[in-house]
Design a protein around this motif. Structure first.
Motif, PDB file in Angstrom:
ATOM      1  N   LYS A 193       8.863 -44.051 -48.936  1.00 33.08           N
ATOM      2  CA  LYS A 193      10.203 -44.396 -48.489  1.00 33.08           C
ATOM      3  C   LYS A 193      11.266 -43.824 -49.421  1.00 33.08           C
ATOM      4  CE  LYS A 193      12.909 -48.353 -46.838  1.00 33.08           C
ATOM      5  NZ  LYS A 193      13.049 -47.856 -45.461  1.00 33.08           N
ATOM      6  N   TRP A 194      10.939 -43.740 -50.735  1.00 28.32           N
ATOM      7  CA  TRP A 194      11.946 -43.287 -51.700  1.00 28.32           C
ATOM      8  C   TRP A 194      12.263 -41.791 -51.563  1.00 28.32           C
ATOM      9  CZ3 TRP A 194      10.572 -39.666 -55.448  1.00 28.32           C
ATOM     10  CH2 TRP A 194       9.229 -39.569 -55.808  1.00 28.32           C
ATOM     11  N   LYS A 195      11.491 -41.095 -50.741  1.00 27.96           N
ATOM     12  CA  LYS A 195      11.798 -39.676 -50.512  1.00 27.96           C
ATOM     13  C   LYS A 195      13.064 -39.503 -49.666  1.00 27.96           C
ATOM     14  CE  LYS A 195       8.083 -37.994 -52.575  1.00 27.96           C
ATOM     15  NZ  LYS A 195       8.125 -37.083 -53.748  1.00 27.96           N
ATOM     16  N   GLY A 196      13.505 -40.580 -49.000  1.00 28.19           N
ATOM     17  CA  GLY A 196      14.787 -40.539 -48.290  1.00 28.19           C
ATOM     18  C   GLY A 196      14.770 -39.862 -46.938  1.00 28.19           C
ATOM     19  N   ILE A 197      13.609 -39.785 -46.301  1.00 27.35           N
ATOM     20  CA  ILE A 197      13.508 -39.076 -45.022  1.00 27.35           C
ATOM     21  C   ILE A 197      14.336 -39.755 -43.927  1.00 27.35           C
ATOM     22  CG2 ILE A 197      11.922 -38.250 -43.256  1.00 27.35           C
ATOM     23  CD1 ILE A 197      11.761 -36.837 -45.967  1.00 27.35           C
ATOM     24  N   GLU A 198      14.377 -41.087 -43.941  1.00 27.76           N
ATOM     25  CA  GLU A 198      15.170 -41.794 -42.930  1.00 27.76           C
ATOM     26  C   GLU A 198      16.646 -41.413 -43.032  1.00 27.76           C
ATOM     27  OE1 GLU A 198      14.478 -45.958 -43.244  1.00 27.76           O
ATOM     28  OE2 GLU A 198      12.341 -45.816 -42.772  1.00 27.76           O
ATOM     29  N   THR A 199      17.137 -41.276 -44.255  1.00 25.29           N
ATOM     30  CA  THR A 199      18.522 -40.854 -44.459  1.00 25.29           C
ATOM     31  C   THR A 199      18.745 -39.458 -43.898  1.00 25.29           C
ATOM     32  OG1 THR A 199      18.696 -42.204 -46.463  1.00 25.29           O
ATOM     33  CG2 THR A 199      20.305 -40.429 -46.201  1.00 25.29           C
ATOM     34  N   LEU A 200      17.784 -38.570 -44.103  1.00 24.74           N
ATOM     35  CA  LEU A 200      17.903 -37.198 -43.609  1.00 24.74           C
ATOM     36  C   LEU A 200      17.926 -37.169 -42.078  1.00 24.74           C
ATOM     37  CD1 LEU A 200      17.988 -34.169 -43.980  1.00 24.74           C
ATOM     38  CD2 LEU A 200      15.513 -34.183 -44.374  1.00 24.74           C
ATOM     39  N   PHE A 201      17.041 -37.928 -41.446  1.00 20.34           N
ATOM     40  CA  PHE A 201      17.021 -37.958 -39.979  1.00 20.34           C
ATOM     41  C   PHE A 201      18.326 -38.528 -39.421  1.00 20.34           C
ATOM     42  CE2 PHE A 201      12.121 -38.290 -40.044  1.00 20.34           C
ATOM     43  CZ  PHE A 201      12.002 -36.911 -39.951  1.00 20.34           C
ATOM     44  N   SER A 202      18.829 -39.580 -40.073  1.00 18.15           N
ATOM     45  CA  SER A 202      20.081 -40.179 -39.600  1.00 18.15           C
ATOM     46  C   SER A 202      21.246 -39.209 -39.741  1.00 18.15           C
ATOM     47  CB  SER A 202      20.371 -41.469 -40.373  1.00 18.15           C
ATOM     48  OG  SER A 202      19.382 -42.454 -40.109  1.00 18.15           O
ATOM     49  N   ALA A 203      21.255 -38.447 -40.840  1.00 22.79           N
ATOM     50  CA  ALA A 203      22.301 -37.444 -41.028  1.00 22.79           C
ATOM     51  C   ALA A 203      22.206 -36.361 -39.957  1.00 22.79           C
ATOM     52  CB  ALA A 203      22.193 -36.832 -42.418  1.00 22.79           C
ATOM     53  N   LEU A 204      20.976 -35.999 -39.590  1.00 21.61           N
ATOM     54  CA  LEU A 204      20.787 -34.949 -38.587  1.00 21.61           C
ATOM     55  C   LEU A 204      21.390 -35.350 -37.247  1.00 21.61           C
ATOM     56  CD1 LEU A 204      19.479 -32.141 -38.191  1.00 21.61           C
ATOM     57  CD2 LEU A 204      17.402 -33.334 -37.438  1.00 21.61           C
ATOM     58  N   GLU A 205      21.391 -36.638 -36.939  1.00 20.49           N
ATOM     59  CA  GLU A 205      22.009 -37.110 -35.694  1.00 20.49           C
ATOM     60  C   GLU A 205      23.499 -36.781 -35.651  1.00 20.49           C
ATOM     61  OE1 GLU A 205      21.055 -40.917 -34.033  1.00 20.49           O
ATOM     62  OE2 GLU A 205      19.351 -41.166 -35.399  1.00 20.49           O
ATOM     63  N   MET A 206      24.110 -36.657 -36.826  1.00 24.51           N
ATOM     64  CA  MET A 206      25.543 -36.357 -36.900  1.00 24.51           C
ATOM     65  C   MET A 206      25.812 -34.860 -36.960  1.00 24.51           C
ATOM     66  SD  MET A 206      26.425 -39.194 -39.822  1.00 24.51           S
ATOM     67  CE  MET A 206      25.463 -40.705 -39.873  1.00 24.51           C
ATOM     68  N   LEU A 207      24.754 -34.054 -36.928  1.00 27.16           N
ATOM     69  CA  LEU A 207      24.878 -32.597 -37.065  1.00 27.16           C
ATOM     70  C   LEU A 207      24.227 -31.931 -35.857  1.00 27.16           C
ATOM     71  CD1 LEU A 207      23.790 -32.485 -40.822  1.00 27.16           C
ATOM     72  CD2 LEU A 207      26.138 -32.290 -39.968  1.00 27.16           C
ATOM     73  N   PRO A 208      24.810 -32.048 -34.695  1.00 30.65           N
ATOM     74  CA  PRO A 208      24.165 -31.608 -33.446  1.00 30.65           C
ATOM     75  C   PRO A 208      23.902 -30.110 -33.355  1.00 30.65           C
ATOM     76  CG  PRO A 208      26.472 -32.161 -33.060  1.00 30.65           C
ATOM     77  CD  PRO A 208      26.155 -32.614 -34.450  1.00 30.65           C
ATOM     78  N   ASP A 209      24.558 -29.313 -34.186  1.00 25.56           N
ATOM     79  CA  ASP A 209      24.376 -27.862 -34.112  1.00 25.56           C
ATOM     80  C   ASP A 209      23.289 -27.340 -35.050  1.00 25.56           C
ATOM     81  OD1 ASP A 209      26.412 -27.640 -32.229  1.00 25.56           O
ATOM     82  OD2 ASP A 209      27.956 -27.463 -33.776  1.00 25.56           O
ATOM     83  N   LEU A 210      22.644 -28.253 -35.801  1.00 21.28           N
ATOM     84  CA  LEU A 210      21.672 -27.826 -36.799  1.00 21.28           C
ATOM     85  C   LEU A 210      20.252 -28.244 -36.427  1.00 21.28           C
ATOM     86  CD1 LEU A 210      23.523 -28.576 -40.168  1.00 21.28           C
ATOM     87  CD2 LEU A 210      23.375 -26.407 -38.913  1.00 21.28           C
ATOM     88  N   GLU A 211      19.298 -27.404 -36.839  1.00 23.40           N
ATOM     89  CA  GLU A 211      17.870 -27.689 -36.695  1.00 23.40           C
ATOM     90  C   GLU A 211      17.313 -27.977 -38.083  1.00 23.40           C
ATOM     91  OE1 GLU A 211      13.713 -25.498 -35.186  1.00 23.40           O
ATOM     92  OE2 GLU A 211      15.574 -24.349 -35.403  1.00 23.40           O
TER      93      GLU A 211
END
Length: 270
Positions: free
Chosen positions: A106-124
């Protein structure tokens, strides 16, 4: 001379007339506070080891709070360094961001990364390393490319394609905040990628604002904002990637080995 990062092996060999140098990657007393056997094992290593190598200053400071400390040195993780700066095509807008490494903790922060990706619709998001597709939220699943496990050489080749790479460690774990010395950070740097990293003491032991863009740990909003700073500013992206690549040379595996050999020689065991 025996150099080991395995605490059980180091504990068994310590005190048997062998010159043991233990490389500390975690504090078992903190990780497993109810396990007196593990804290006793660390105490034995502290008493009998010829010397200690710590991968971060945070680890060293915590160890010294808990145990007697024999001669020691801080030697962070290492990386394979490219002799030439990997060339990136920055003529087009950034369309991909990269993450390399495990997703199991959990400390790797993957959930934070996925949540941020939701706000970046033009990025893969391109992910290197074993990842269960089921952990990826449905709203972004189609924009996450999983490359799976790769050889070290293949990882380095793939990262040379990356213009922006993410280190989203959480602040909610002491390992993440103070103890870790992330291999992925150094691999990003040596690949010539521009890095977006959690603003944590462990990360600042290696880089500053001169080499990366920091964001508030565990904040998807701030991570998304940090990524867009680089997406919208190719000049800054280039500047940071060059500075990070230059600094990565200080952490080359050969340089790390030399530091360890110098330390061993100072103990009179070479």
């Amino acid at each position: 001379i025996i150099i080991s990062r395995h605490p059980k092996l180091a504990a068994k060999l310590c005190g048997k007339g062998l010159a043991v140098i233990f490389e500390v990657h975690e504090i078992l007393k903190d990780k497993h506070p109810g396990r007196k056997d593990l804290s006793q094992m660390e105490k034995q290593i502290a008493q009998d080891a010829k010397g200690l190598i710590f991968i971060s200053e945070g680890l060293r400071r915590r160890w010294e709070e808990l145990y007697k400390t024999p001669p020691c040195v801080v030697v962070p993780s290492g990386t394979f360094c490219n002799n030439d700066l990997p060339q990136k095509d920055r003529s087009l807008p950034v369309r991909k961001i990269y993450y390399a490494g495990t997703t199991y903790y959990k400390w790797k922060g993957i959930e934070t990364l996925f949540s941020a990706l939701e706000m970046l619709p033009d990025l893969e998001l391109v992910m290197i390393g074993e990842t269960d597709r089921e952990i990826i939220p449905e709203p972004v699943r189609q924009r996450v490319k999983l490359l799976g496990h790769m050889t070290n050489e293949s990882v380095r080749t793939e990262l040379q394609k990356a213009r922006i790479a993410i280190l989203p460690n959480s602040a909610q774990s002491i390992t993440s905040r103070l103890y870790t010395s992330p291999l992925k950070l150094l691999e990003y740097m040596s690949s010539g990628a521009s890095v977006v990293a959690s603003d944590l003491p462990s990360i600042r032991e290696i880089v500053s604002e001169k080499e990366c863009v920091f964001f508030t740990p565990d904040s998807p909003e701030d991570l998304a904002k940090a990524i867009m700073i680089l997406v919208n500013d190719p000049g800054l992206e280039t500047t940071l990637s060059i500075a990070a690549w230059e600094k990565a040379k200080e952490y080359a595996w050969d340089a790390r080995a030399e530091k360890i050999l110098t330390f061993a020689a100072s103990l009179g065991v070479l």
